[in-house]
Design an enzyme around this catalytic site. Structure first.
Site, PDB file in Angstrom:
ATOM      1  N   ASP A   1       0.813  -1.212   0.000  1.00 41.85           N
ATOM      2  CA  ASP A   1       0.000   0.000   0.000  1.00 41.85           C
ATOM      3  C   ASP A   1       0.843   1.255   0.000  1.00 41.85           C
ATOM      4  O   ASP A   1       2.013   1.225   0.332  1.00 41.85           O
ATOM      5  CB  ASP A   1      -0.804   0.038   1.305  1.00 41.85           C
TER       6      ASP A   1
ATOM      7  N   LYS B   1      -3.847   2.906  -2.017  1.00 41.34           N
ATOM      8  CA  LYS B   1      -5.191   3.492  -1.999  1.00 41.34           C
ATOM      9  C   LYS B   1      -5.003   4.954  -1.680  1.00 41.34           C
ATOM     10  O   LYS B   1      -4.664   5.311  -0.570  1.00 41.34           O
ATOM     11  CB  LYS B   1      -6.030   2.895  -0.873  1.00 41.34           C
TER      12      LYS B   1
ATOM     13  N   MET C   1      -7.919   8.794   8.999  1.00 41.26           N
ATOM     14  CA  MET C   1      -8.470   9.268   7.718  1.00 41.26           C
ATOM     15  C   MET C   1      -9.389  10.478   7.919  1.00 41.26           C
ATOM     16  O   MET C   1     -10.387  10.605   7.227  1.00 41.26           O
ATOM     17  CB  MET C   1      -9.258   8.138   7.017  1.00 41.26           C
TER      18      MET C   1
HETATM   19  N1  SAH Z   1      -4.293   0.097   9.144  1.00 44.34           N
HETATM   20  C1  SAH Z   1      -3.716   1.389   9.434  1.00 44.34           C
HETATM   21  C2  SAH Z   1      -4.674   2.515   9.203  1.00 44.34           C
HETATM   22  C3  SAH Z   1      -5.099   2.697   7.791  1.00 44.34           C
HETATM   23  S1  SAH Z   1      -6.204   4.021   7.589  1.00 44.34           S
HETATM   24  C4  SAH Z   1      -3.209   1.398  10.881  1.00 44.34           C
HETATM   25  O1  SAH Z   1      -3.510   0.464  11.652  1.00 44.34           O
HETATM   26  O2  SAH Z   1      -2.498   2.342  11.236  1.00 44.34           O
HETATM   27  C5  SAH Z   1      -5.134   5.305   7.081  1.00 44.34           C
HETATM   28  C6  SAH Z   1      -5.036   6.381   8.125  1.00 44.34           C
HETATM   29  O3  SAH Z   1      -4.156   5.986   9.160  1.00 44.34           O
HETATM   30  C7  SAH Z   1      -4.457   7.672   7.624  1.00 44.34           C
HETATM   31  O4  SAH Z   1      -5.454   8.452   6.993  1.00 44.34           O
HETATM   32  C8  SAH Z   1      -3.984   8.305   8.894  1.00 44.34           C
HETATM   33  O5  SAH Z   1      -5.053   8.893   9.580  1.00 44.34           O
HETATM   34  C9  SAH Z   1      -3.525   7.113   9.698  1.00 44.34           C
HETATM   35  N2  SAH Z   1      -2.076   6.916   9.579  1.00 44.34           N
HETATM   36  C10 SAH Z   1      -1.437   5.805   9.158  1.00 44.34           C
HETATM   37  N3  SAH Z   1      -0.098   5.961   9.245  1.00 44.34           N
HETATM   38  C11 SAH Z   1       0.123   7.185   9.744  1.00 44.34           C
HETATM   39  C12 SAH Z   1       1.276   7.924  10.065  1.00 44.34           C
HETATM   40  N4  SAH Z   1       2.503   7.426   9.900  1.00 44.34           N
HETATM   41  N5  SAH Z   1       1.123   9.171  10.565  1.00 44.34           N
HETATM   42  C13 SAH Z   1      -0.109   9.690  10.752  1.00 44.34           C
HETATM   43  N6  SAH Z   1      -1.226   9.030  10.468  1.00 44.34           N
HETATM   44  C14 SAH Z   1      -1.135   7.794   9.976  1.00 44.34           C
END
Ligand code: SAH
Length: 466
Positions: A250, A272, A385
């Site tokens: 991803d 995505k 998100m």
């Molecule tokens: N499965 C992932 C989340 C996916 S949804 C998890 O468990 O972290 C994607 C969202 O995750 C982004 O829109 C943001 O809000 C958050 N996100 C993921 N990585 C991030 C990062 N390094 N810094 C800030 N937000 C992050």
């Protein structure tokens, strides 16, 4: 070579430790684990050694070491703080030709103790020939991280089938090939994933149809890569990343993490981005199925954790329908990784007794979420998100009773060298996004704990070494 590395059988053999302190206790424990009958000679015992005595791991001779004490032992470890006693013991052991180790004194030792990685019955021993125990420990740590904890179980399984495999494949070359395919293939993966019965069944099948050149079914590894810092990967994630034939990854998987993937693996981008999906989810599921059916080891690598806003459930549901073996490896989710690196504890006895992870990707406006519940005080709410809807998120929380002055944070690219943290409240947060041109991926954190950032922030990315 200064020393001969050997593994010494001491089961049921009398061995002696001279000294009763902490270091002596650790040596006694090792001897006990190797099955020895351990005696300890020492006028007194430290806490740990006393516990061993109560547990029956050692028998204690409460006195000083004396000449003639070592006659009946197979192995001696001298671990007293008295140099003279240690020398005396070493000298006597030398005359009696009993292997003797003197803690922290290589000159007096006839054997030295390696650093050990223990996956019983598999043992890896590291020695620097006494030059640097710290270096030996460092090497050990590196080996620990790439030696799956289930190697022990795997070795036991192999041992069980050794004779059968020997008679099925009388020729050495074929036998070696067979074992390689077991140890590097799906049987090993079954063991690593805790599917012992599947492993047994598969190895039996493979032995039974040895002549018909069995074809291996592929497998899918659903792996959480964490929020960005490669050091936050799990050991298992790293191992599978280096094993997979094809990687479906991803946008959120950071480049330093992709750099750790097996070099010659095929890479398929299934990123995505908001409102323009590189591959629609239905097709990702089908893609995983197709690749696995081609016999490949497929790594589905996603940011954070697969089961937290990661569609992991949908993907494995399809794999189950298609009868494809898989394993799921949890990752550090953004809420955990990013807040930790921002110095914002998600809970705190004074400020937050609960924390909620919620999607800010609101289907039609904000109607889907239970805003009454999200607006309670004394809890931390983390929006994934949520960047695009930051205004409506802050408005909805206020409308449902959360104070406009509630502290709130934006964490952009958390845990990476580009991490930025902006602190405000429900009134000012949307403005902070515009003023600072905050971009995805960004996490929104709402709650009193955000205030703690001022004192607790510790991660300082972007500080160049001068
Ligand atoms: N499965 C992932 C989340 C996916 S949804 C998890 O468990 O972290 C994607 C969202 O995750 C982004 O829109 C943001 O809000 C958050 N996100 C993921 N990585 C991030 C990062 N390094 N810094 C800030 N937000 C992050």
């Amino acid at each position: 070579m200064k020393y001969l590395p050997i593994f010494y059988e001491i089961t049921d053999k009398p061995c002696v430790v001279i000294g009763g302190g902490g270091i002596a206790a650790r040596k006694a424990d090792l001897l006990h684990q190797a099955g020895a009958r351990v005696s300890v000679i020492s006028p007194e015992l430290g806490d740990e050694m006393s516990r061993f005595q109560q547990q029956g791991k050692i028998s204690w001779q409460q006195r000083n070491f004396e000449a003639g004490d070592l006659t009946d032992y197979f192995l001696v470890i001298a671990a007293t703080s008295d140099r003279r006693v240690n020398e005396q013991a070493a000298a006597e052991a030398l005359v009696l030709k009993i292997p003797c180790n003197v803690v922290d004194n290589p000159e007096l030792c006839s054997f030295i103790m390696p650093s050990i990685i223990n996956r019983d019955p598999v043992q890896i021993a590291v020695s620097t020939g006494g030059a640097s125990p710290v270096l030996a420990r460092l090497i050990r740590t590196n080996l620990e991280s790439c030696t799956p904890s289930a190697y022990g179980k795997l070795a036991k399984l192999v041992e069980k089938y050794r004779d059968r495999v020997k008679s099925t494949f009388p020729r050495v070359v074929e036998r070696r090939k067979f074992w390689e395919s077991i140890l590097e293939g799906p049987v090993a993966e079954h063991i690593f994933a805790g599917r012992n019965d599947d492993a047994r069944q598969l190895i039996e099948q493979l032995i039974d149809k040895a002549d018909s050149n069995p074809s291996y079914k592929g497998e899918v590894f659903l792996v959480g890569a964490g929020p960005g810092d490669p050091d936050l990967l799990t050991f298992r994630a790293l191992r599978l990343m280096q094993k997979a034939d094809v990687i479906v990854y991803d946008r959120l998987v950071s480049q330093p993490i992709m750099d750790l993937v097996r070099r010659d693996a095929e890479r398929i981008y299934a990123g995505k981005e908001r409102s323009h999906h590189a591959i629609p989810q239905e097709n990702i599921n089908q893609l995983l199925v197709r690749l696995a059916k081609e016999g490949k080891r497929v790594l589905r690598l996603k940011g954070g954790d697969n089961f937290i806003f990661g569609r992991g459930g949908e993907e494995i549901s399809e794999l189950i329908d298609e009868d494809i073996p898989f394993q799921v490896v949890p990752g550090i989710t953004a809420a955990s990784g990013c807040t930790t690196y921002a110095g914002i504890p998600l809970t705190h006895r004074d400020y937050a007794q609960a924390c909620i992870f919620v999607t800010g990707h609101l289907k039609d406006g904000s109607s889907d979420l239970n805003w009454d519940m999200l607006s309670h005080a004394n809890q931390t709410v983390v929006f994934y998100m949520g960047l695009v809807n930051v205004q409506s998120i802050c408005d909805s929380l206020k409308q449902h009773g959360r104070a406009a002055s509630t502290p709130a944070a934006l964490i952009e690219k958390g845990t990476t060298p580009e991490q930025r943290v902006f602190i405000g409240d429900l009134d000012t947060l949307p403005g902070l996004v515009n003023q600072n041109n905050v971009k995805a991926p960004t996490l929104i954190v709402v709650g009193e704990v955000v205030e703690l950032h001022k004192k607790l922030h510790w991660f300082k990315p972007g500080e160049e070494i001068k």
